[in-house]
Write a protein that holds these residues in place. Structure first.
Motif, short mmCIF file in Angstrom:
data_model
loop_
_atom_site.label_atom_id
_atom_site.label_comp_id
_atom_site.label_asym_id
_atom_site.label_seq_id
_atom_site.Cartn_x
_atom_site.Cartn_y
_atom_site.Cartn_z
N UNK A 153 2.85 11.16 17.12
CA UNK A 153 1.53 10.72 17.57
C UNK A 153 0.53 10.88 16.43
N UNK A 154 -0.27 9.84 16.19
CA UNK A 154 -1.25 9.85 15.11
C UNK A 154 -2.59 9.36 15.64
N UNK A 155 -3.63 10.17 15.42
CA UNK A 155 -5.01 9.76 15.70
C UNK A 155 -5.73 9.67 14.36
N UNK A 156 -6.34 8.51 14.09
CA UNK A 156 -6.84 8.26 12.74
C UNK A 156 -8.04 7.32 12.80
N UNK A 157 -8.94 7.45 11.83
CA UNK A 157 -10.08 6.55 11.73
C UNK A 157 -9.65 5.21 11.16
N UNK A 158 -10.37 4.17 11.56
CA UNK A 158 -9.97 2.82 11.14
C UNK A 158 -10.06 2.64 9.64
N UNK A 159 -10.99 3.33 8.95
CA UNK A 159 -11.13 3.12 7.51
C UNK A 159 -10.11 3.90 6.69
N UNK A 160 -9.21 4.62 7.37
CA UNK A 160 -8.09 5.26 6.67
C UNK A 160 -6.81 4.44 6.77
N UNK A 161 -6.92 3.27 7.40
CA UNK A 161 -5.78 2.36 7.55
C UNK A 161 -6.00 1.10 6.73
N UNK A 162 -4.92 0.38 6.51
CA UNK A 162 -4.97 -0.93 5.85
C UNK A 162 -3.71 -1.68 6.27
N UNK A 163 -3.61 -2.93 5.89
CA UNK A 163 -2.40 -3.70 6.20
C UNK A 163 -1.16 -3.00 5.65
N UNK A 164 -1.24 -2.56 4.40
CA UNK A 164 -0.08 -1.93 3.76
C UNK A 164 0.28 -0.60 4.42
N UNK A 165 -0.72 0.17 4.80
CA UNK A 165 -0.45 1.46 5.44
C UNK A 165 0.18 1.25 6.82
N UNK A 166 -0.32 0.30 7.58
CA UNK A 166 0.27 0.00 8.88
C UNK A 166 1.72 -0.46 8.74
N UNK A 167 1.97 -1.27 7.73
CA UNK A 167 3.34 -1.73 7.48
C UNK A 167 4.23 -0.57 7.06
N UNK A 168 3.68 0.34 6.28
CA UNK A 168 4.42 1.54 5.88
C UNK A 168 4.81 2.36 7.10
N UNK A 169 3.88 2.53 8.03
CA UNK A 169 4.18 3.27 9.26
C UNK A 169 5.30 2.61 10.04
N UNK A 170 5.22 1.28 10.16
CA UNK A 170 6.23 0.55 10.94
C UNK A 170 7.62 0.70 10.33
N UNK A 171 7.69 0.75 9.01
CA UNK A 171 8.98 0.81 8.33
C UNK A 171 9.55 2.22 8.22
N UNK A 172 8.68 3.21 8.07
CA UNK A 172 9.17 4.55 7.72
C UNK A 172 8.93 5.61 8.79
N UNK A 173 7.92 5.46 9.62
CA UNK A 173 7.70 6.46 10.67
C UNK A 173 8.46 6.03 11.92
N UNK A 174 9.75 6.28 11.90
CA UNK A 174 10.62 5.73 12.94
C UNK A 174 10.43 6.42 14.29
N UNK A 175 9.78 7.58 14.30
CA UNK A 175 9.55 8.28 15.56
C UNK A 175 8.14 8.05 16.11
#
Length: 264
Positions: free
Chosen positions: A144-166
């Motif tokens: 579970x991750x709670x985060x501000x919108x300005x700490x995210x980006x397209x690349x970071x979201x894609x990184x989460x999808x690929x590597x944060x498998x849980x």
């Protein structure tokens, strides 16, 4: 506060790495009390804060100045976090870091000692400007991750999808200190494909809270938004917003709530 953290750090160091004194400590929470001043000719609060923080991080929307942490407080906090280990839940809010040399502060230390055990992370308003936090993608067992919108980006979201498998729960939080950010429409299609191929699901909650007066930028379909929460009295849930959300998230939306409590 610094004295208290220094005492705790000394306590941990006294026992050393081989005899860790608090093996059942699973959670740590720190929210910095952001000081606010209003720009005018007679206000000297900035001088006082400069003397206290040495090199303050300042976030200036409109006439308000929000002073984040830095200097001695940040150094003390980093030393303390480096002394604790195997945390499962970690909350770090409102640091408003502005210096490039400070980026990674506290997260580097957390990664070193709790990389594989951390399951829940809340990190709100970590920086005072738009800086994607790639480092979060290294916490391999994050659920579970709670985060501000300005700490995210397209690349970071894609990184989460690929590597944060849980990862299952992604709470995108916006308050008065948050910089609203928009992500590309195509990124949600890419994420949807990745999640489907790996038989995983995300539950995204869009939360607007505190003294925030601005609507967030809504992720476009097929973003798996399951909840929209207005935890503020300063934004009204109007029909146009409701219709937009229902149209965008007709297949996923489960909760749409407006909590009009008073905000001091």
């Amino acid at each position: 506060m610094c004295d208290f953290l220094n005492i705790l750090t000394t306590f941990f160091h006294y026992y050393g790495a081989d005899d860790y004194p608090l093996p059942y400590l699973e959670e740590f929470s720190f929210t910095f009390h952001v000081l606010v001043s209003i720009d005018d000719d007679t206000n000297n609060q900035g001088t006082i804060i400069n003397a206290y923080y040495q090199q303050p991080n300042i976030f200036i929307p409109g006439k308000k100045r929000y002073y984040g942490t830095g200097g001695i407080i940040l150094q003390t906090l980093r030393r303390f976090i480096s002394s604790i280990r195997c945390l499962k839940r970690f909350h770090l809010n409102n640091l408003l870091l502005g210096s490039n040399s400070d980026i990674g502060a506290c997260l580097d230390e957390l990664l070193e000692n709790s990389c594989e055990t951390l399951e829940y992370l809340e990190i709100l308003n970590y920086t005072s400007n738009i800086i994607p936090l790639y480092i979060i993608g290294l916490f391999s067992n994050l659920y579970s991750l709670s985060i501000s919108s300005h700490s995210l980006s397209d690349d970071v979201l894609l990184l989460f999808a690929n590597h944060l498998i849980h990862l299952r729960r992604l709470n995108i939080i916006q308050d008065e200190l948050t910089i609203p950010c928009r992500y590309s429409d195509s990124i949600w299609t890419e994420i949807d494909i990745i999640l489907r191929e790996n038989k995983r699901e995300w539950c995204i909650r869009m939360v607007t809270k505190g003294k925030c007066k601005n609507e967030p930028y809504w992720p476009t379909s097929p973003a798996p938004v399951r909840a929209i929460v207005y935890d503020t009295s300063l934004i009204r849930a109007v029909q146009t917003s409701m219709y937009t959300c229902m149209e965008q998230y007709s297949r996923t939306l489960e909760i749409y709530v407006s909590n009009k409590k008073k905000t001091d």
